[in-house]
Scaffold this motif. Structure first.
Motif: not given
Length: 323
Positions: A287-288, A207, A283-284, A280-281, A46-47, A122, A50
């Motif tokens: 969430e994680q 996450q 927010k992601w 977008a990053a 997923d990372a 991250n 993105r």
């Protein structure tokens, strides 16, 4: 012929035949491939997707992912080490990349010299989660239960030598408890067996277990980070509970083949930083339960080199070995 004029002609001819400096080709000059050290569908994939989508938008060339799972990420890392050092093949990997040199007796590449750290994507804390069937629901109850029946209870991990396994070994050493380690090939079967009552607990990033925590199928006990997780602000750290040395996180990093031009590496690092700052990053990441602190190439390289030494020492002290 005038000697001065002749000298100028010779210099000009030599410059045409033997240019003193070759200009670095513009980067990227073609599609970029990000090797992913895991199977499709997981958080690392997923990372990568993105990040790839963002880099595509700012570089105006396709950035695609290529999955090379297996052997704790060493298959993907070996493919990177063999790739041309032009920046068009990159690798996204977990912190396992600094663990593997201490875990495996022989790797098909030298982590310290064949792989170039580019950027940390991250960082995520590691938490202890227990299954619904496990009778303890607080840290104190967990310790009391483990002390009452040493070696009776189990913790599952995604494989020997991974951060969850290391976290479990650190926890047992710091708390003076004893459990059975059950290694799996990935986190999904660990979570399946926890819900089925076959495994008692695990160590994981927030996450990866957030949905199971939300509906009560798992219970979070504590987080192994210096500060509380933004995803679970009510969850205490192990340090708050008395285990000062229980501090271990996971991270995703981007890497290039050794000898990739510094200008290219800097441009890739800048692309990752641009991704991290995007809405977008952000927010992601929220969430994680993860965070991204943009680092220069030099900062990430220094951290990477320190981590190689620290993990080698830690695994020796814990007695962690490959399967």
């Amino acid at each position: 012929m005038n000697p001065s004029k002749r000298m100028l002609m010779l210099v000009a001819a030599g410059a045409l035949a033997f240019p003193a400096f070759a200009a670095t080709p513009a980067y990227p000059a073609k599609a970029v491939t990000i090797l992913v050290a895991s199977a499709p569908g997981g958080p690392l994939d997923d990372a990568a997707r993105r990040l790839g989508q963002h880099l595509t938008s700012i570089w105006n060339v396709p950035v695609v992912v290529d999955h090379r799972p297996g052997a704790g990420g060493t298959i993907a890392a070996a493919a990177l080490a063999r790739a041309p050092a032009d920046g068009h093949t990159l690798l996204i990997a977990t912190r396992a990349i600094v663990v593997n040199p201490a875990l495996y007796e022989k790797l098909p590449f030298d982590t310290a010299t064949d792989i170039l750290p580019v950027a940390k994507v991250n960082e995520q804390p590691t938490l202890l989660a227990v299954a619904r069937h496990f009778p303890a629901r607080t840290y104190g109850e967990v310790i009391a239960l483990l002390n009452k029946d040493p070696g009776k209870y189990s913790f599952g991990s995604a494989g020997n030598g991974g951060i969850p396994h290391i976290a479990g070994e650190m926890f047992m050493r710091a708390s003076g408890t004893r459990m059975i380690h059950v290694p799996y090939k990935g986190l999904a079967p660990v979570l399946t067996d926890m819900q089925a009552g076959r495994i008692d607990m695990t160590f994981a990033s927030p996450q990866t277990v957030s949905a199971l925590l939300a509906d009560g199928r798992l219970k979070a006990i504590a987080v192994a980070s210096p500060t509380r997780s933004p995803l679970s602000p009510d969850l205490p750290t192990f340090a708050e509970l008395g285990l000062k040395d229980m501090n271990i996180s996971s991270w995703y990093g981007l890497f290039a083949p050794a000898k990739t031009a510094p200008e290219t590496v800097q441009k890739i690092n800048a692309g990752v930083a641009d991704f991290q700052k995007s809405a977008a990053a952000q927010k992601w990441l929220q969430e994680q339960g993860a965070q991204a602190i943009p680092q220069s190439v030099q900062q990430f390289t220094a951290e990477f080199n320190r981590d190689l030494l620290a993990m080698s020492d830690l695994l020796k002290r814990l007695g962690v070995k490959a399967e």
